[in-house]
Enzyme design. Structure first.
Site, PDB file in Angstrom:
ATOM      1  N   ASP A  34       0.828  -1.206   0.000  1.00 32.98           N
ATOM      2  CA  ASP A  34       0.000   0.000   0.000  1.00 32.98           C
ATOM      3  C   ASP A  34       0.867   1.264   0.000  1.00 32.98           C
ATOM      4  O   ASP A  34       2.001   1.246   0.472  1.00 32.98           O
ATOM      5  CB  ASP A  34      -0.907  -0.018   1.245  1.00 32.98           C
ATOM      6  CG  ASP A  34      -2.076   0.952   1.122  1.00 32.98           C
ATOM      7  OD1 ASP A  34      -2.363   1.410  -0.004  1.00 32.98           O
ATOM      8  OD2 ASP A  34      -2.699   1.245   2.156  1.00 32.98           O
ATOM      9  N   HIS A  51       2.518   3.531  -8.957  1.00 23.90           N
ATOM     10  CA  HIS A  51       2.313   2.103  -9.261  1.00 23.90           C
ATOM     11  C   HIS A  51       3.503   1.550 -10.042  1.00 23.90           C
ATOM     12  O   HIS A  51       3.945   0.432  -9.809  1.00 23.90           O
ATOM     13  CB  HIS A  51       1.024   1.903 -10.070  1.00 23.90           C
ATOM     14  CG  HIS A  51      -0.228   2.293  -9.330  1.00 23.90           C
ATOM     15  ND1 HIS A  51      -0.451   1.925  -8.023  1.00 23.90           N
ATOM     16  CD2 HIS A  51      -1.317   3.018  -9.707  1.00 23.90           C
ATOM     17  CE1 HIS A  51      -1.635   2.400  -7.631  1.00 23.90           C
ATOM     18  NE2 HIS A  51      -2.172   3.069  -8.635  1.00 23.90           N
ATOM     19  N   ARG A  85     -12.143   2.308  -8.320  1.00 25.49           N
ATOM     20  CA  ARG A  85     -11.223   3.405  -8.702  1.00 25.49           C
ATOM     21  C   ARG A  85     -11.496   3.866 -10.134  1.00 25.49           C
ATOM     22  O   ARG A  85     -12.169   3.173 -10.899  1.00 25.49           O
ATOM     23  CB  ARG A  85      -9.779   2.920  -8.580  1.00 25.49           C
ATOM     24  CG  ARG A  85      -9.424   2.636  -7.124  1.00 25.49           C
ATOM     25  CD  ARG A  85      -7.953   2.432  -6.953  1.00 25.49           C
ATOM     26  NE  ARG A  85      -7.662   2.153  -5.547  1.00 25.49           N
ATOM     27  CZ  ARG A  85      -6.461   2.167  -5.017  1.00 25.49           C
ATOM     28  NH1 ARG A  85      -5.419   2.432  -5.786  1.00 25.49           N
ATOM     29  NH2 ARG A  85      -6.280   1.924  -3.736  1.00 25.49           N
ATOM     30  N   LEU A 145      10.126 -20.979  -4.948  1.00 29.99           N
ATOM     31  CA  LEU A 145       9.236 -19.992  -4.317  1.00 29.99           C
ATOM     32  C   LEU A 145       7.905 -19.969  -5.058  1.00 29.99           C
ATOM     33  O   LEU A 145       7.874 -19.861  -6.287  1.00 29.99           O
ATOM     34  CB  LEU A 145       9.894 -18.597  -4.394  1.00 29.99           C
ATOM     35  CG  LEU A 145       9.020 -17.399  -3.997  1.00 29.99           C
ATOM     36  CD1 LEU A 145       8.761 -17.388  -2.492  1.00 29.99           C
ATOM     37  CD2 LEU A 145       9.695 -16.081  -4.388  1.00 29.99           C
TER      38      LEU A 145
HETATM   39  C1  IPE Z   1      -5.343  -2.656  -0.074  1.00 30.72           C
HETATM   40  O1  IPE Z   1      -5.031  -1.338  -0.288  1.00 30.72           O
HETATM   41  C2  IPE Z   1      -5.436  -3.366  -1.402  1.00 30.72           C
HETATM   42  C3  IPE Z   1      -4.174  -3.600  -2.070  1.00 30.72           C
HETATM   43  C4  IPE Z   1      -3.006  -3.340  -1.587  1.00 30.72           C
HETATM   44  C5  IPE Z   1      -4.285  -4.194  -3.373  1.00 30.72           C
HETATM   45  P1  IPE Z   1      -6.165  -0.215  -0.443  1.00 30.72           P
HETATM   46  O2  IPE Z   1      -5.461   1.068  -0.611  1.00 30.72           O
HETATM   47  O3  IPE Z   1      -7.114  -0.605  -1.489  1.00 30.72           O
HETATM   48  O4  IPE Z   1      -6.892  -0.327   0.976  1.00 30.72           O
HETATM   49  P2  IPE Z   1      -7.691   0.753   1.813  1.00 30.72           P
HETATM   50  O5  IPE Z   1      -8.728   1.330   0.900  1.00 30.72           O
HETATM   51  O6  IPE Z   1      -6.702   1.774   2.257  1.00 30.72           O
HETATM   52  O7  IPE Z   1      -8.259  -0.010   2.967  1.00 30.72           O
HETATM   53  C1  IPE Z   2      -1.495   0.301  -3.409  1.00 28.66           C
HETATM   54  O1  IPE Z   2      -1.333   1.680  -3.434  1.00 28.66           O
HETATM   55  C2  IPE Z   2      -1.768  -0.272  -4.780  1.00 28.66           C
HETATM   56  C3  IPE Z   2      -3.144  -0.732  -4.994  1.00 28.66           C
HETATM   57  C4  IPE Z   2      -4.105  -0.743  -4.108  1.00 28.66           C
HETATM   58  C5  IPE Z   2      -3.461  -1.211  -6.317  1.00 28.66           C
HETATM   59  P1  IPE Z   2      -2.553   2.686  -3.436  1.00 28.66           P
HETATM   60  O2  IPE Z   2      -2.937   2.952  -4.836  1.00 28.66           O
HETATM   61  O3  IPE Z   2      -3.636   2.195  -2.558  1.00 28.66           O
HETATM   62  O4  IPE Z   2      -1.874   3.982  -2.807  1.00 28.66           O
HETATM   63  P2  IPE Z   2      -2.452   4.957  -1.699  1.00 28.66           P
HETATM   64  O5  IPE Z   2      -2.940   4.109  -0.573  1.00 28.66           O
HETATM   65  O6  IPE Z   2      -3.545   5.725  -2.359  1.00 28.66           O
HETATM   66  O7  IPE Z   2      -1.281   5.798  -1.316  1.00 28.66           O
HETATM   67 MG    MG Z   3      -4.068   2.433  -0.589  1.00 29.17          MG
END
Ligand code: IPE
Ligand code: IPE
Ligand code: MG
Length: 253
Positions: A34, A51, A85, A145
Site C-alpha cells: 500500500d 504504481h 477506482r 518460491l
Molecule cells: C489494499 O489497499 C489493497 C491492495 C493493496 C491491493 P487499499 O489502498 O485498497 O486499501 P484501503 O482502501 O486503504 O483499505
Molecule cells: C497500493 O497503493 C496499490 C493498490 C491498491 C493497487 P494505493 O494505490 O492504494 O496507494 P495509496 O494508498 O492511495 O497511497
Molecule cells: Mg491504498
C-alpha cells in the site's frame, strides 16, 4: 536481544542479513502493498507513477525472499474493492501487471519461481487473464518460491465462494471443519501466512486473507510500498524472529 528499530535502520543490508536466523525464516510471507498513490503525490506525480515504482518494489521483495529461502510469498495487488477506482487507473494497473509478468518471466524460470494467482480472475481484462495464464504455465516447474498474486481478490468473496462450492459438492453440515473448509479456499495447498506485512502505516487488513491470517504475526511499517527495499523485508523478518507465537497457549514462561 533483538536490536531496536532505530538500531536496525543504522545497519547495512549485509549486516541485517547476518542478523537473520536462517533456521527460522517465515515459511509464508504475505504483503499488503500500500501507499503507491501517496508516494506519487509527495512528488507531484500522477498516481500511476507510484504504481510503476511499486512494480520495482515487487521485484526487490521477490529477490529478498529468494535470498532468505522463503517458500511462499503472497502479494495483494488488486482488491475487489479496487474496481471502484477511476477507469484509467485500473487499466494502467492491469497493463503494468501484464508488462511485469512479460518482462520477469525468464528470470522467474531461472530462479525457480512459480507464479500463482488468486481472486476473481474472471473479472480481469482478457489480455491480463491470458498473460497470467501464460506465466503460470511457463513457470509451473518452479519449486523454490510460490509467488501468489492476489488479483480482484476479496477475503469475504473467497469465503462465500468456498461455502458455495462446498454446498455444490454436497458436503454434509457435520463434515464441515477447518481442515476441509481450507480445501475450498483459493489458498488450498498453501500454508497460512506466518508473517503479514503492510506498508504505508495503515492499521487494517482491508479484506486480505481474512481466514488465513488468523494467527499470522503482523508487521506494519510507515514505508510507502514504492520505497520498500530488500532491507525492509529483512527488518520485518528480524522483528518476526523476536516475537513469541503462542497460538492461544501459555508460551514459554
Ligand atoms: C489494499 O489497499 C489493497 C491492495 C493493496 C491491493 P487499499 O489502498 O485498497 O486499501 P484501503 O482502501 O486503504 O483499505
Ligand atoms: C497500493 O497503493 C496499490 C493498490 C491498491 C493497487 P494505493 O494505490 O492504494 O496507494 P495509496 O494508498 O492511495 O497511497
Ligand atoms: Mg491504498
Amino acid at each position: 536481544m533483538t536490536p531496536s528499530k532505530e538500531e536496525l535502520e543504522r545497519l547495512s543490508e549485509a549486516q541485517l542479513l547476518e542478523l537473520v536466523d536462517r533456521d527460522y525464516v517465515p515459511n509464508h510471507v504475505a504483503i499488503i502493498m500500500d501507499g503507491n498513490g501517496r508516494w506519487a503525490r509527495k512528488r507531484n506525480l500522477r498516481r500511476i507513477f507510484g504504481h510503476r515504482q511499486g512494480a520495482d518494489a515487487v521485484r526487490n521483495a521477490v529477490k529478498a525472499c529468494r535470498e532468505l529461502d522463503i517458500r511462499y510469498l503472497t502479494l495483494y495487488a488488486f482488491s475487489v474493492e479496487n474496481w471502484s477506482r477511476p477507469k484509467e487507473e485500473i487499466s494502467a494497473l492491469m497493463k503494468l501487471l501484464e508488462g511485469f509478468l512479460r518482462k520477469e518471466k525468464k528470470e522467474m524460470i531461472a530462479e525457480g519461481i512459480r507464479l500463482n494467482a488468486i481472486g476473481r480472475l474472471e473479472d480481469l481484462p482478457t489480455s491480463t487473464q491470458e498473460e497470467v495464464a501464460q506465466t503460470k504455465e511457463a513457470t509451473k516447474d518452479g519449486d523454490e518460491l510460490l509467488l501468489t498474486m492476489a488479483l480482484s481478490y476479496g477475503g469475504r468473496t473467497e469465503i462465500l465462494e468456498a461455502v458455495r462450492r462446498m454446498m455444490d459438492a454436497g458436503v454434509e453440515p457435520k463434515e464441515v471443519n477447518e481442515e476441509n473448509f481450507h480445501r475450498y479456499l483459493y489458498t488450498d495447498g498453501i500454508p497460512d501466512p506466518d508473517l503479514l506485512i503492510r506498508t504505508s502505516g495503515e492499521m487494517r487488513i482491508s479484506n486480505f486473507l481474512i481466514w488465513q491470517v488468523a494467527y499470522s504475526e503482523i508487521y506494519i511499517t510507515p514505508t510507502l510500498w514504492p520505497d520498500f527495499a530488500r532491507r525492509d523485508l529483512y527488518e520485518a523478518v528480524i522483528e518476526f524472529q523476536s516475537r513469541e507465537r503462542r497460538f492461544g497457549g501459555l508460551g514459554k514462561d
